[in-house]
Design a protein around this motif. Structure first.
Motif, short mmCIF file in Angstrom:
data_model
loop_
_atom_site.label_atom_id
_atom_site.label_comp_id
_atom_site.label_asym_id
_atom_site.label_seq_id
_atom_site.Cartn_x
_atom_site.Cartn_y
_atom_site.Cartn_z
N ARG A 41 34.94 24.22 49.01
CA ARG A 41 34.40 25.57 48.90
C ARG A 41 35.52 26.59 48.78
O ARG A 41 35.44 27.55 48.01
N ALA A 42 36.59 26.39 49.53
CA ALA A 42 37.73 27.30 49.46
C ALA A 42 38.39 27.26 48.09
O ALA A 42 38.87 28.29 47.59
N ALA A 43 38.42 26.09 47.47
CA ALA A 43 38.99 25.99 46.12
C ALA A 43 38.16 26.81 45.14
O ALA A 43 38.71 27.49 44.27
N HIS A 44 36.83 26.74 45.26
CA HIS A 44 35.96 27.57 44.43
C HIS A 44 36.25 29.05 44.67
O HIS A 44 36.37 29.84 43.72
N GLU A 45 36.33 29.43 45.93
CA GLU A 45 36.53 30.84 46.28
C GLU A 45 37.88 31.34 45.79
O GLU A 45 37.98 32.46 45.27
N ALA A 46 38.92 30.53 45.92
CA ALA A 46 40.24 30.94 45.45
C ALA A 46 40.27 31.09 43.94
O ALA A 46 40.91 32.01 43.40
N SER A 47 39.57 30.21 43.25
CA SER A 47 39.50 30.29 41.79
C SER A 47 38.78 31.56 41.36
O SER A 47 39.22 32.26 40.44
N ALA A 48 37.67 31.86 42.04
CA ALA A 48 36.92 33.07 41.71
C ALA A 48 37.75 34.33 42.00
O ALA A 48 37.77 35.28 41.21
N ALA A 49 38.45 34.32 43.13
CA ALA A 49 39.26 35.48 43.51
C ALA A 49 40.40 35.72 42.52
O ALA A 49 40.82 36.86 42.31
N ALA A 50 40.87 34.63 41.88
CA ALA A 50 41.94 34.75 40.90
C ALA A 50 41.42 35.09 39.50
O ALA A 50 42.22 35.23 38.57
N GLY A 51 40.10 35.22 39.38
CA GLY A 51 39.51 35.60 38.10
C GLY A 51 39.33 34.46 37.12
O GLY A 51 39.11 34.70 35.93
N LEU A 52 39.38 33.22 37.61
CA LEU A 52 39.15 32.09 36.72
C LEU A 52 37.68 32.03 36.31
O LEU A 52 36.80 32.42 37.09
N PRO A 53 37.39 31.57 35.10
CA PRO A 53 35.99 31.47 34.68
C PRO A 53 35.21 30.49 35.54
O PRO A 53 35.77 29.50 36.03
N GLU A 54 33.92 30.76 35.72
CA GLU A 54 33.06 29.92 36.58
C GLU A 54 32.56 28.72 35.77
O GLU A 54 31.36 28.60 35.50
#
Length: 223
Positions: A26-39
C-alpha cells in the motif's frame, strides 16, 4: 450499480478475501501517487497472480519490462529465493527512483535491480552481455513496443521459461484490425509474431476488474 462498479466491487471482495495486500505494498502505491506517477500499476489480485506464478515455477531469475513505481516488482521479488535476481527495466529516471525507494522499503534491494533507458536497448545489452536465461519475464510497458520486446525477450529465455505480456485486450479494441492506435497495433503484431514462432506456445485471457476490460498473454518457451 453499473458494469464497471460491479467489476471493481468483485475485485475488492477478492482482494480482501484472498490477496492480503500489506502495508508495504500500500505504501508503494501511495509513494507512486505522491510522486505523480500514472495510476497504471497492476491491481493487487493481478500482482499476487504474478507472485504465485513465479512461486509455482520456482523462478530464480525474473526480468520485468516496465517498472513504474515498483509495485509489481515487489510482488515478483517476494517470490524469489535469497539468492534470486530480479532485473526491472524503466525508461523514466524519475519513475525508477521511486521504484528503487519502494523496493528498498520492501527489503528487496539485494535481489532487485532497476535499470533505466529504452527497454529495447536494455534488452539488447542483456543479450550482448550473455546474461543467463530468465525463468520468468513480465512485459508491462508501452504496447507499441511489444513486438520488439517479445522478440528480444525470447532470446533471454530457456526451454520452460514463461513470458507474460499484460494489457493485451485494450478494452476489446484488439479485435479491430483497422484500429490505428499504436497500442492496439503493437499488441496485434506481437500476437502475430507469437503465432508464427515455433519455439513457443501461448494463450491469452480476457480479464475484467478495477482496471476495466483487458487481459494478458501467457507464453511458454518450448524445450
Amino acid at each position: 450499480m453499473d458494469q464497471q462498479q460491479r467489476w471493481t466491487a468483485v475485485d475488492e471482495y477478492l482482494n480482501d478475501a484472498l490477496v492480503g495486500e500489506d502495508a508495504v505494498l500500500r505504501a508503494a502505491h501511495e509513494a507512486s501517487a505522491a510522486a505523480g506517477l500514472p495510476e497504471i500499476a497492476v491491481a493487487p489480485n493481478q500482482g499476487k497472480l504474478l507472485h504465485l506464478i513465479a512461486l509455482t515455477m520456482g523462478a530464480r531469475r525474473i526480468l520485468e519490462v516496465g517498472t513504474l513505481g515498483g509495485y509489481s516488482a515487489i510482488w515478483l521479488g517476494r517470490a524469489l529465493p535469497e539468492d534470486g535476481r530480479l532485473i526491472s527495466l524503466e525508461l523514466d529516471p524519475a519513475h525508477a527512483a521511486v521504484a528503487r525507494a519502494n523496493l528498498h522499503e520492501a527489503g528487496l534491494e539485494k535481489v532487485a535491480e532497476v535499470r533505466t533507458g529504452r527497454a529495447a536497448d536494455s534488452l539488447a545489452e542483456l543479450i550482448d552481455d550473455a546474461e543467463k536465461p530468465f525463468d520468468l519475464i513480465f512485459i508491462d510497458a508501452d504496447k507499441a513496443g511489444y513486438p520488439e520486446y517479445f522478440t528480444l525477450a525470447l532470446e533471454l529465455t530457456r526451454p520452460g521459461s514463461v513470458i507474460i505480456a499484460d494489457n493485451v485486450v485494450r478494452r476489446g479494441r484488439v479485435v479491430d484490425a483497422d484500429d490505428t492506435d499504436p497500442n492496439v497495433v503493437g499488441v496485434r503484431r506481437m500476437h502475430e509474431l507469437i503465432a508464427a514462432e515455433p519455439r513457443v506456445t501461448a494463450t491469452a485471457v480476457q480479464t475484467v476488474g478495477v482496471k476495466g476490460h483487458d487481459g494478458f498473454t501467457l507464453i511458454r518457451v518450448l524445450g
